[in-house]
Design a protein around this motif. Structure first.
Motif, PDB file in Angstrom:
ATOM      1  N   PHE A  83      22.740  42.557  14.329  1.00 36.93           N
ATOM      2  CA  PHE A  83      23.207  42.448  12.840  1.00 36.93           C
ATOM      3  C   PHE A  83      22.566  43.200  11.836  1.00 36.93           C
ATOM      4  O   PHE A  83      22.375  42.845  10.571  1.00 36.93           O
ATOM      5  N   ILE A 118      31.815  42.445  10.635  1.00 37.54           N
ATOM      6  CA  ILE A 118      31.206  41.209  11.195  1.00 37.54           C
ATOM      7  C   ILE A 118      31.866  39.936  10.828  1.00 37.54           C
ATOM      8  O   ILE A 118      32.427  39.890   9.404  1.00 37.54           O
ATOM      9  N   TRP A 151      29.534  35.059  11.014  1.00 38.30           N
ATOM     10  CA  TRP A 151      28.039  35.404  11.297  1.00 38.30           C
ATOM     11  C   TRP A 151      27.417  36.310  10.200  1.00 38.30           C
ATOM     12  O   TRP A 151      26.340  36.780  10.209  1.00 38.30           O
ATOM     13  N   TYR A 191      23.795  38.329   8.944  1.00 33.53           N
ATOM     14  CA  TYR A 191      23.648  39.892   8.730  1.00 33.53           C
ATOM     15  C   TYR A 191      22.623  40.064   7.366  1.00 33.53           C
ATOM     16  O   TYR A 191      21.720  40.679   7.259  1.00 33.53           O
TER      17      TYR A 191
END
Length: 1127
Positions: A1018, A1028, A1032, A1036
């Protein structure tokens, strides 16, 4: 391993496991010679030779001799998880040797931590083995009682490396009497012989006028012995009679076992150790499965297509898979280092060869590599959307298996060669840095300097990259041609310098297999050739405890064996009183519950169930205030190795003032002697001015004179009005009679005597006669109250004591002391700690400063890694910062930034894990003693890292900035330095947080590798933020490395308007950063705030974890030693 398993393995390695063959040969020879064996011996020989039996009678026999049958199924344990007591571990070390068929034994201080009765029984057994079986035994003992001393035939007395006397034991006194030294009445001979060699004690034994005395040094005594007829007799040549058995009685092999049997024994032991470490393996594999699920959801197949842009993402996914498999094996280093001391000990005993250990330790890990690779590929292969082909699935699986086995073999070699966590993790990160640099993804081979191409071909990661990418991109779905008349698959391979034909897949497999064999061999070679490397005012407060009981949950193993109750009682209705100024001795056989009683009184049990009444000064004990006036000197002398102690009054009390500036050092390596460490343990507790001091075996491991010095210090402390109680083993008469009162316990945690010792040990125990003259009262007392004596006379000393007048006197004393003194107040303090938070912080910071300054291995290695990494990256990415033609050039710069921040950061948090874990054990003791709060310790630990990280970042920046060729403007330079500094601090504090959240180094290391993989996944390096999945993206933004790369790349290139060719389009660098990565220069102020927030948040979490979690298990102290277990 358990005690029984340890002895079974030892006996097997010493050849006991081949007894059926021996018995068959013996029976054949007896029949041929017409010999009829003794019936009892014949039955015994056949019993210990039964192959099918799960338990060895030989092992059971040795367990019985050494008094270990009560804890035969107990784990040995370590510093964090209590297993065997110190005395039991010492007995196990002895049993480990005598379980074999050897005929000559050399035993060093085997009685440490044992009570005198147990020592007498063991030495009596050895005497019988020596006299009946004609064994040769040489035994060194500390503080032997007269009864034990009298069991020996010969005596060797040494000092300063010279023999002072060597001859019959009963002639030793005559030898010294010839030179004018006489042993007084009631003076134990062993004590006399040791003290006569001391310049401070020798004169008191001089029989002539004081005027004629002069000190006779050990050198002179040795010369006098050589001139004596006893010494001259030793010089006479001795002709040993030849054995009638001839060569048949000799062993001509270095090892007792044949090679195949040796491998089987080591393989079985390795399988057992892996089973016992199953939590680590399950935890590691479970973590891998979680990461695989996360990775699959990040690179979800429904979001991936077969164009050039997504081909880059597939390449990143393959790189991440290889990196994850490589990092998954890092806990192998900690596990291997933990086993090295046992390996080197058993290797020195010739139990097995290095290869017999190394090959099973490596080969048995192959299923682990297969399982981890299978878990990873089963979750990610079709989830990410690689080519849907069974053959390509198994090709990728095979490649992952080989790379996992290759790197774990390398990790084992590193651990066995460097042997310490700090050194091992240093070279581990050098290796991983090398693999990442030359692996072909971070910097493609065409972009490397030509003279460094050799690095590309010797990196295992290279072959893993080549094998996985050609397996994927040679698939038909990637053979669509682009406008440049080249397929998408070939274009992505060419861009990364990995364009090879299919047969290179099998070349890669062969190269990885070769590296596995190479690391197997180097692991074995490393194991084979590398060897192991004024009076302070005090409150006078009595302690009373009435009908004190302590229970634990019965272990599962015992319940399976049929133990009837779910709770196991370790203390049974203990009643007693400890008074100020009265030195109390707490005695009993090993496992009677002495240390358990001290732990319960001190409030240091972390589990179990306590019943009964404990009062301090007549008031019920309140743990929070009691720790303020308590000093607890544990049996293990746990101190920071880099510190000195210097409080003048305390040092004078414990007689350490002459060595106040000596480093504590590491036990048995450097620094203080064992006796000085014991006194330091006492001083550390005394410096807080406690009213109550509990001491667990303060004389264990000391000779008579050293023990006398320690007890003299304890007596000095007691005279200041403090309440002092000690558990003690094998005291000499002089030391025993230095105590005022005695609490004597038996197995089952029961008291059989509590009261005064009396003048010359005149007080008697109910049911036994008075002590004989010239007999050590402590040894006599342990002998006459032993379990065997109870059985012999059909009595229970605990019941006799309960019915005695002495027990009634103790009850009356407890009742009297349980009533507060008139006009007294309950024990309370305005603050929880003796000093305010600021003073605590300064004290902890002072201690941490000294510890860090005197830990060059830890600090210099990370500075070395920083300099080496900066130099290598500088050479590898030389002046590439301003070469901007296409997207790959920007990716190369991003790769340099990613490698720099993650390599230094990851090494910092991995290396601090073992270092901080060592200090954590000390912190538990000091925190429990009420010296400081967990917040003071945590903030000091965080603050002391700042200057060292600052030095790292300064060196890194000064090397890497000009060599890569970043833009020389003050704004960009300061941004680079600030970002790198915040990132490095965050990594360090993550390491501290992991230590506070986990029970040991192994689990912390596994979580650290999990953190590293999440940082990579990430960070925006493998997959940019806009790509991404939305579910999610939050992760990050919680990843420190993503903000680090954002700050580094944006501060350097956020205002660069130069146009570049990116994925077939022409756009400026700043626009490409915004479109592809989502980075914008206008958000740099927000990025700066987030970067500095991470370290603060992490250190607060670290402090909270230190406050809430305690992984030092004191539930089952010493071991399960309860007389009911015998049943």
């Amino acid at each position: 391993m358990t005690v029984r398993e340890t002895l079974d393995f030892s006996s097997r390695c010493q050849g006991v496991g081949r007894r059926p063959k021996i018995l068959k040969e013996v029976s054949a020879r007896e029949s041929a010679a017409g010999i009829i064996p003794d019936a009892d011996i014949d039955i015994y020989m056949k019993a210990i030779a039964v192959e099918a039996s799960k338990r060895s009678l030989q092992t059971d026999y040795i367990l019985k001799i050494m008094g270990l049958e009560i804890c035969a199924d107990t784990m040995v344990g370590d510093a964090m998880i209590r297993g065997l007591s110190g005395g039991q571990k010492k007995r196990l070390t002895t049993a480990e040797m005598i379980v074999g068929p050897a005929r000559a034994y050399f035993m060093d201080e085997i009685s440490n931590g044992l009570d005198s009765s147990t020592t007498f029984q063991i030495i009596s057994c050895f005497q019988q083995l020596t006299n009946i079986s004609e064994y040769t035994m040489v035994i060194s003992l500390l503080q032997p009682t007269p009864e034990v001393f009298d069991l020996f035939d010969d005596l060797i007395l040494m000092a300063e490396g010279k023999i002072i006397y060597h001859g019959p034991r009963n002639e030793a006194l005559n030898f010294f009497e010839e030179f004018g030294f006489i042993c007084p009445e009631r003076k134990e001979v062993a004590d006399f012989l040791q003290e006569i060699l001391s310049c401070k004690d020798q004169q008191q034994y001089w029989s002539g006028p004081n005027e004629s005395y002069r000190y006779i040094s050990p050198h002179e005594l040795s010369s006098m012995f050589k001139e004596n007829h006893r010494g001259r007799k030793l010089e006479e040549p001795i002709v040993s009679p030849k054995s009638e058995l001839g060569k048949e009685a000799l062993a001509f092999n270095k090892y007792s076992l044949q090679k195949l049997e040796m491998f089987k024994a080591c393989g079985a032991r390795e399988a057992l150790l892996m089973k016992r470490s199953m939590f680590v393996y399950v935890f590691k594999t479970g973590q891998l499965a979680i990461i695989a699920l996360v990775t699959m959801s990040v690179f979800l197949r429904t979001r991936m297509t077969t164009d050039f842009t997504h081909a880059t993402y597939y390449m990143g996914a393959l790189f991440f898979s290889i990196l994850m498999i490589m990092l998954n094996g890092t806990p192998e280093i900690s596990m291997q280092i933990r086993r090295l001391p046992s390996f080197y000990k058993q290797k020195s005993y010739y139990f097995y060869s290095s290869w017999a250990y190394a090959i099973p330790a490596s080969v048995l890990k192959v299923p682990v590599s297969i399982l981890d690779s299978l878990v990873w590929i089963c979750i990610t292969y079709y989830g990410i959307g690689y080519t849907a082909s069974a053959s390509r699935f198994f090709c990728q699986f095979l490649m992952l298996c080989f790379v996992h086995q290759s790197v774990t073999s390398l990790y084992r070699f590193i651990a066995s060669y460097f042997q310490t966590p700090t050194a091992s993790f240093f070279y581990l990160f050098l290796a991983l840095t090398f693999f990442l640099m030359f692996g072909g993804f971070t910097l493609p081979k065409p972009s490397m300097p030509r003279w460094l191409n050799w690095g590309f071909w010797i990196s295992p990661m290279t072959y893993a990259e080549i094998g996985t990418v050609i397996n994927e991109f040679h698939a038909p779905r990637w053979q669509k041609e682009t406008i440049e008349n080249i397929t998408i698959g070939n274009r992505i391979l060419i861009n990364h310098g990995l364009y090879y034909s299919w047969h290179f897949y099998w070349i890669s497999i062969g190269a990885l297999f070769g590296s596995i064999i190479l690391f197997y061999i180097t692991f074995g070679l490393a194991l084979d050739y590398i060897t192991s490397k004024m009076t302070i005012p005090v409150m006078e407060l009595p302690i009373t405890f009435h009908k004190l009981n302590y229970y634990i949950d019965t272990p599962l193993e015992m319940l399976k064996q049929g133990y009837p109750t779910k709770r196991l009682q370790l203390l049974n209705n203990i009643t007693g009183a400890l008074r100020p100024g009265v030195l109390s001795a707490l005695m009993g056989v090993s496992g009677a519950g002495k240390t358990t009683l001290l732990d319960v009184l001190a409030g240091r049990k972390t589990g179990g169930y306590i019943e009964g009444d404990i009062r301090i000064g007549g008031y019920p004990k309140v743990q929070e205030t009691f720790v303020r006036i308590l000093g607890y000197c544990e049996q293990a002398d746990i101190h920071s190795p880099q510190l000195t102690e210097f409080v003048a009054e305390v040092l004078e009390t414990v007689e350490l003032d002459q060595i106040k500036d000596v480093l504590v050092g590491t036990p048995q390596k450097n620094g203080l002697s064992m006796e000085q460490r014991k006194r330091l343990t006492i001083a550390v507790e005394l410096v807080s001015n406690p009213s109550v001091i509990l001491m667990d075996e303060p004389t264990t491991g000391l000779d008579t004179r050293s023990a006398a010095i320690v007890i003299r210090a304890v007596k000095n402390i007691c005279k200041t009005g403090r309440t002092v109680v000690c558990t003690i083993h094998q005291p000499s008469t002089e030391i025993f009679e230095a105590f005022d009162e005695l609490i004597l316990m038996k197995n089952g945690g029961k008291v059989i005597y509590s009261g005064p010792i009396g003048e010359r040990s005149s007080k008697k125990i109910s049911g036994v006669s008075k002590v004989k003259s010239n007999c050590n009262p402590a040894a006599w007392m342990m002998d006459v109250t032993s379990t065997s004596m109870e059985v012999q006379h059909n009595m229970d000393f605990a019941i006799l004591y309960d019915e005695s007048s002495q027990h009634r006197d103790t009850e009356e004393l407890v009742e009297k002391l349980s009533i507060p003194i008139p006009n007294s107040e309950i024990l309370s303090f305005s603050h929880r700690f003796p000093r305010n938070g600021w003073i605590q912080l300064k004290a902890c910071l002072w201690k941490q400063n000294i510890t860090y300054w005197r830990s060059p291995e830890y600090n210099l290695r990370r500075i070395m890694l920083t300099v080496i990494s900066a130099l290598v990256y500088g050479v590898l990415f030389w002046k590439r910062a301003k070469i901007l033609n296409d997207e790959q050039d920007l990716f190369n710069v991003l790769g340099a930034m990613y490698l720099g921040s993650t390599t230094i950061g990851s090494y910092n948090h991995q290396s601090i894990i073992p270092f901080s874990t060592t200090e954590r054990i000390v912190m538990y003791r000091e925190k429990f003693a009420g010296m400081y709060s967990s917040w003071s310790y945590s903030f000091a630990q965080a603050a002391i890292e700042i200057p060292y990280v600052f030095i790292q970042v300064v060196l890194y920046t000064l090397i890497i900035y000009p060599s890569i060729g970043y833009y020389w403007t003050p704004h960009k330079f300061i941004w680079f330095f600030y970002t790198t500094f915040c990132s490095s601090l965050s990594y360090i504090y993550v390491g501290l947080l992991l230590v506070s959240l986990t029970p040991n180094v192994q689990v912390a290391t596994i979580l650290a590798s999990f953190f590293n993989t999440m940082q990579t996944l990430f960070s925006g390096f493998i997959l940019p933020a806009p790509q991404i999945p939305k579910w999610w993206v939050w992760l990050y933004y919680l990843t420190p490395t993503s903000w680090t790369l954002n700050a580094l790349l944006t501060s350097q290139y956020g205002n660069i308007e130069k146009e570049v060719r990116a994925f077939g389009e022409t756009k400026s660098v700043s626009i490409f950063l915004n479109d592809y990565f989502g980075f914008h220069k206008d958000k740099l102020s927000l990025v700066a705030a987030v970067l500095i927030t991470f370290p603060f948040v992490l250190i607060i979490l670290f402090s909270l974890s230190i406050e809430k979690f305690n992984f030092q298990k004191r539930l089952l102290n010493a071991s399960i030693e309860n007389e009911h277990l015998i049943d």
